[in-house]
Design a protein around this motif. Structure first.
Motif, PDB file in Angstrom:
ATOM      1  N   ASP A  57       0.836  -1.202   0.000  1.00 55.75           N
ATOM      2  CA  ASP A  57       0.000   0.000   0.000  1.00 55.75           C
ATOM      3  C   ASP A  57       0.874   1.256   0.000  1.00 55.75           C
ATOM      4  OD1 ASP A  57      -2.317   1.560   0.094  1.00 55.75           O
ATOM      5  OD2 ASP A  57      -2.271   1.649   2.284  1.00 55.75           O
ATOM      6  N   ALA A  58       1.838   1.289  -0.913  1.00 52.70           N
ATOM      7  CA  ALA A  58       2.751   2.430  -0.961  1.00 52.70           C
ATOM      8  C   ALA A  58       2.017   3.723  -1.287  1.00 52.70           C
ATOM      9  CB  ALA A  58       3.849   2.169  -1.981  1.00 52.70           C
ATOM     10  N   TRP A  59       1.035   3.644  -2.205  1.00 52.38           N
ATOM     11  CA  TRP A  59       0.279   4.856  -2.545  1.00 52.38           C
ATOM     12  C   TRP A  59      -0.476   5.383  -1.335  1.00 52.38           C
ATOM     13  CZ3 TRP A  59       1.898   7.002  -6.724  1.00 52.38           C
ATOM     14  CH2 TRP A  59       2.320   6.239  -7.798  1.00 52.38           C
ATOM     15  N   GLY A  60      -1.032   4.467  -0.553  1.00 51.26           N
ATOM     16  CA  GLY A  60      -1.733   4.893   0.652  1.00 51.26           C
ATOM     17  C   GLY A  60      -0.805   5.544   1.646  1.00 51.26           C
ATOM     18  N   ARG A  61       0.402   5.002   1.761  1.00 54.49           N
ATOM     19  CA  ARG A  61       1.377   5.594   2.686  1.00 54.49           C
ATOM     20  C   ARG A  61       1.758   7.002   2.237  1.00 54.49           C
ATOM     21  NH1 ARG A  61       4.994   4.313   6.627  1.00 54.49           N
ATOM     22  NH2 ARG A  61       6.916   5.543   6.627  1.00 54.49           N
ATOM     23  N   LEU A  62       1.950   7.183   0.948  1.00 55.49           N
ATOM     24  CA  LEU A  62       2.284   8.508   0.438  1.00 55.49           C
ATOM     25  C   LEU A  62       1.149   9.497   0.695  1.00 55.49           C
ATOM     26  CD1 LEU A  62       3.931   7.550  -2.968  1.00 55.49           C
ATOM     27  CD2 LEU A  62       5.104   8.399  -0.922  1.00 55.49           C
ATOM     28  N   ARG A  63      -0.084   9.043   0.491  1.00 51.91           N
ATOM     29  CA  ARG A  63      -1.230   9.927   0.738  1.00 51.91           C
ATOM     30  C   ARG A  63      -1.326  10.287   2.218  1.00 51.91           C
ATOM     31  NH1 ARG A  63      -3.864   6.398  -2.886  1.00 51.91           N
ATOM     32  NH2 ARG A  63      -4.841   5.322  -1.134  1.00 51.91           N
ATOM     33  N   ARG A  64      -1.077   9.301   3.092  1.00 48.47           N
ATOM     34  CA  ARG A  64      -1.164   9.587   4.525  1.00 48.47           C
ATOM     35  C   ARG A  64      -0.085  10.576   4.962  1.00 48.47           C
ATOM     36  NH1 ARG A  64      -2.550   4.111   4.355  1.00 48.47           N
ATOM     37  NH2 ARG A  64      -0.431   3.393   4.809  1.00 48.47           N
ATOM     38  N   THR A  65       1.095  10.447   4.400  1.00 45.80           N
ATOM     39  CA  THR A  65       2.158  11.393   4.722  1.00 45.80           C
ATOM     40  C   THR A  65       1.782  12.792   4.264  1.00 45.80           C
ATOM     41  OG1 THR A  65       3.855   9.672   4.553  1.00 45.80           O
ATOM     42  CG2 THR A  65       4.591  11.960   4.359  1.00 45.80           C
ATOM     43  N   ALA A  66       1.257  12.908   3.036  1.00 43.67           N
ATOM     44  CA  ALA A  66       0.841  14.211   2.522  1.00 43.67           C
ATOM     45  C   ALA A  66      -0.290  14.789   3.366  1.00 43.67           C
ATOM     46  CB  ALA A  66       0.403  14.081   1.063  1.00 43.67           C
ATOM     47  N   ASP A  67      -1.195  13.938   3.824  1.00 47.48           N
ATOM     48  CA  ASP A  67      -2.302  14.406   4.659  1.00 47.48           C
ATOM     49  C   ASP A  67      -1.791  14.911   6.003  1.00 47.48           C
ATOM     50  OD1 ASP A  67      -5.172  14.725   5.178  1.00 47.48           O
ATOM     51  OD2 ASP A  67      -4.885  13.130   6.644  1.00 47.48           O
ATOM     52  N   PHE A  68      -0.772  14.240   6.557  1.00 51.59           N
ATOM     53  CA  PHE A  68      -0.198  14.695   7.821  1.00 51.59           C
ATOM     54  C   PHE A  68       0.424  16.077   7.657  1.00 51.59           C
ATOM     55  CE2 PHE A  68       3.446  15.068  10.708  1.00 51.59           C
ATOM     56  CZ  PHE A  68       2.821  14.884  11.935  1.00 51.59           C
ATOM     57  N   GLN A 259      -8.269  21.824  -5.292  1.00 58.19           N
ATOM     58  CA  GLN A 259      -9.504  21.054  -5.254  1.00 58.19           C
ATOM     59  C   GLN A 259      -9.252  19.573  -4.982  1.00 58.19           C
ATOM     60  OE1 GLN A 259     -12.664  21.865  -5.303  1.00 58.19           O
ATOM     61  NE2 GLN A 259     -12.401  24.071  -5.662  1.00 58.19           N
ATOM     62  N   LEU A 260      -8.016  19.141  -5.173  1.00 59.49           N
ATOM     63  CA  LEU A 260      -7.715  17.735  -4.927  1.00 59.49           C
ATOM     64  C   LEU A 260      -7.922  17.419  -3.448  1.00 59.49           C
ATOM     65  CD1 LEU A 260      -4.458  17.335  -7.056  1.00 59.49           C
ATOM     66  CD2 LEU A 260      -6.748  16.496  -7.607  1.00 59.49           C
ATOM     67  N   PRO A 261      -8.554  16.281  -3.136  1.00 59.13           N
ATOM     68  CA  PRO A 261      -8.748  15.904  -1.728  1.00 59.13           C
ATOM     69  C   PRO A 261      -7.395  15.778  -1.043  1.00 59.13           C
ATOM     70  CG  PRO A 261     -10.058  14.519  -3.195  1.00 59.13           C
ATOM     71  CD  PRO A 261      -9.123  15.309  -4.068  1.00 59.13           C
ATOM     72  N   PRO A 262      -7.326  16.106   0.269  1.00 52.34           N
ATOM     73  CA  PRO A 262      -8.435  16.469   1.171  1.00 52.34           C
ATOM     74  C   PRO A 262      -8.664  17.974   1.317  1.00 52.34           C
ATOM     75  CG  PRO A 262      -6.492  15.918   2.456  1.00 52.34           C
ATOM     76  CD  PRO A 262      -6.093  15.770   1.011  1.00 52.34           C
ATOM     77  N   LYS A 263      -8.199  18.792   0.392  1.00 46.54           N
ATOM     78  CA  LYS A 263      -8.543  20.218   0.311  1.00 46.54           C
ATOM     79  C   LYS A 263      -8.147  21.013   1.553  1.00 46.54           C
ATOM     80  CE  LYS A 263     -12.497  19.257  -2.731  1.00 46.54           C
ATOM     81  NZ  LYS A 263     -13.914  19.546  -3.024  1.00 46.54           N
ATOM     82  N   HIS A 264      -6.963  20.759   2.079  1.00 44.36           N
ATOM     83  CA  HIS A 264      -6.521  21.439   3.306  1.00 44.36           C
ATOM     84  C   HIS A 264      -6.495  22.959   3.128  1.00 44.36           C
ATOM     85  CE1 HIS A 264      -5.536  17.875   5.587  1.00 44.36           C
ATOM     86  NE2 HIS A 264      -4.804  17.407   4.592  1.00 44.36           N
ATOM     87  N   VAL A 265      -5.944  23.437   2.019  1.00 44.10           N
ATOM     88  CA  VAL A 265      -5.809  24.878   1.818  1.00 44.10           C
ATOM     89  C   VAL A 265      -7.170  25.540   1.728  1.00 44.10           C
ATOM     90  CG1 VAL A 265      -4.967  26.674   0.275  1.00 44.10           C
ATOM     91  CG2 VAL A 265      -3.549  24.667   0.722  1.00 44.10           C
ATOM     92  N   LEU A 266      -8.095  24.962   0.956  1.00 45.79           N
ATOM     93  CA  LEU A 266      -9.416  25.558   0.807  1.00 45.79           C
ATOM     94  C   LEU A 266     -10.168  25.585   2.134  1.00 45.79           C
ATOM     95  CD1 LEU A 266     -10.579  24.110  -2.626  1.00 45.79           C
ATOM     96  CD2 LEU A 266      -9.590  26.354  -2.129  1.00 45.79           C
TER      97      LEU A 266
END
Length: 285
Positions: A57-68, A259-266
């Motif tokens: 689940d490397a893609w998931g790990r990358l997304r979780r890091t970006a979300d953090f 607009q890309l999820p999870p839209k932190h900036v917006l």
């Protein structure tokens, strides 16, 4: 008309360099560079490979890091602290084993957390500035100092974390003898060049992802190229490629990119008002 922010600005806030820099699209290239660099610390990368689902689940790990990163930068104070507490809890439960000595150690060792932190901050700052994001030397130092906050979130003593470019350079010089491209590093290298994906997405991977990964790798310091065993490209060529890529990505309207999820900036702008909009020219205000 100026709108006065009324919500919680979070741990950094719109007045920080971090707030402006982390909205830049070159952060994705910087994040991949950080993975290449982090993998060169045998004890640190072993902790990742022995405890995570990186292979599946490397893609998931990358997304979780970006979300953090997005949450700690643009989220509320409560959300950022909660994200940090979650990371510290996970780290406390995990350990790794040295296959040569049998030594068992925790992945939350301060030395390992510090390596991961410094590799990230160095990569973010290096790729952004080299690709044309406008920061003065003083603002670059301020960015590094601001990230003593993120260091605290993952369990480090902020006073033990580099606070400027000189301190960061001294840290890398000190840790350099500990670095090596072992089996785990080469596995990360192989994944980043050709990550698993759906067969229908293979052409996109070859066209887009490999170019981004090659660029991130090319931007590594010379000693990293030596450890991976591939010749370092000409610095001027890499800088030109980074600037071209940065120019192209920054030409995409920010509102569209955000607009890309999870839209932190917006979400942060909705909370604080339109004046909280990140922009490259704001750190110098």
């Amino acid at each position: 008309m100026t709108v006065t922010p009324t919500g919680d600005p979070g741990l950094f806030g719109p007045g920080s360099v971090t707030w402006q820099a982390h909205a830049d699209p070159m952060m994705w290239v910087a994040g991949i560079r950080a993975l290449y660099l982090q993998a060169l610390h045998p004890r640190a990368v072993r902790g990742v490979m022995q405890n995570s689902d990186f292979r599946r689940d490397a893609w998931g790990r990358l997304r979780r890091t970006a979300d953090f990163v997005g949450t700690t930068t643009y989220g509320t104070t409560e959300a950022a602290e909660r994200a940090g507490a979650r990371v510290r809890k996970i780290h406390r439960m995990l350990g790794a084993t040295d296959p040569d000595t049998g030594e068992r150690y925790g992945v939350d060792e301060p030395a390992l957390l510090l390596w991961v932190h410094c590799a990230e901050i160095d990569s973010y700052l290096h790729v952004l500035t080299r690709s044309g994001f406008p920061l003065t030397d003083a603002q670059a130092d301020r960015y590094i100092a601001e990230h003593r906050i993120s260091a605290r979130l993952v369990g480090l003593d902020p006073d033990a974390v580099p606070a400027d470019r000189a301190g960061l350079a001294a840290y890398f010089a000190r840790v350099r003898p500990e670095l090596a491209a072992g089996d785990e590093a080469r596995e990360v290298d192989a994944f980043l060049l050709r990550p698993p994906t759906h067969p229908l997405l293979v052409p996109a991977r070859e066209l887009l992802w490999r170019r981004v990964a090659h660029l991130a790798y090319a931007s590594l310091p010379r000693y990293a190229h030596e450890l991976y065993g591939r010749p370092a490209p000409a610095p001027a060529t890499v800088t030109r490629r980074l600037r071209v890529t940065g120019t192209l990505l920054r030409a995409i309207p920010a509102r569209l990119r955000w607009q890309l999820p999870p839209k932190h900036v917006l979400r942060a702008m909705a909370r604080l008002g339109p004046d909280a909009r990140p922009a490259p020219y704001k750190p110098g205000r």
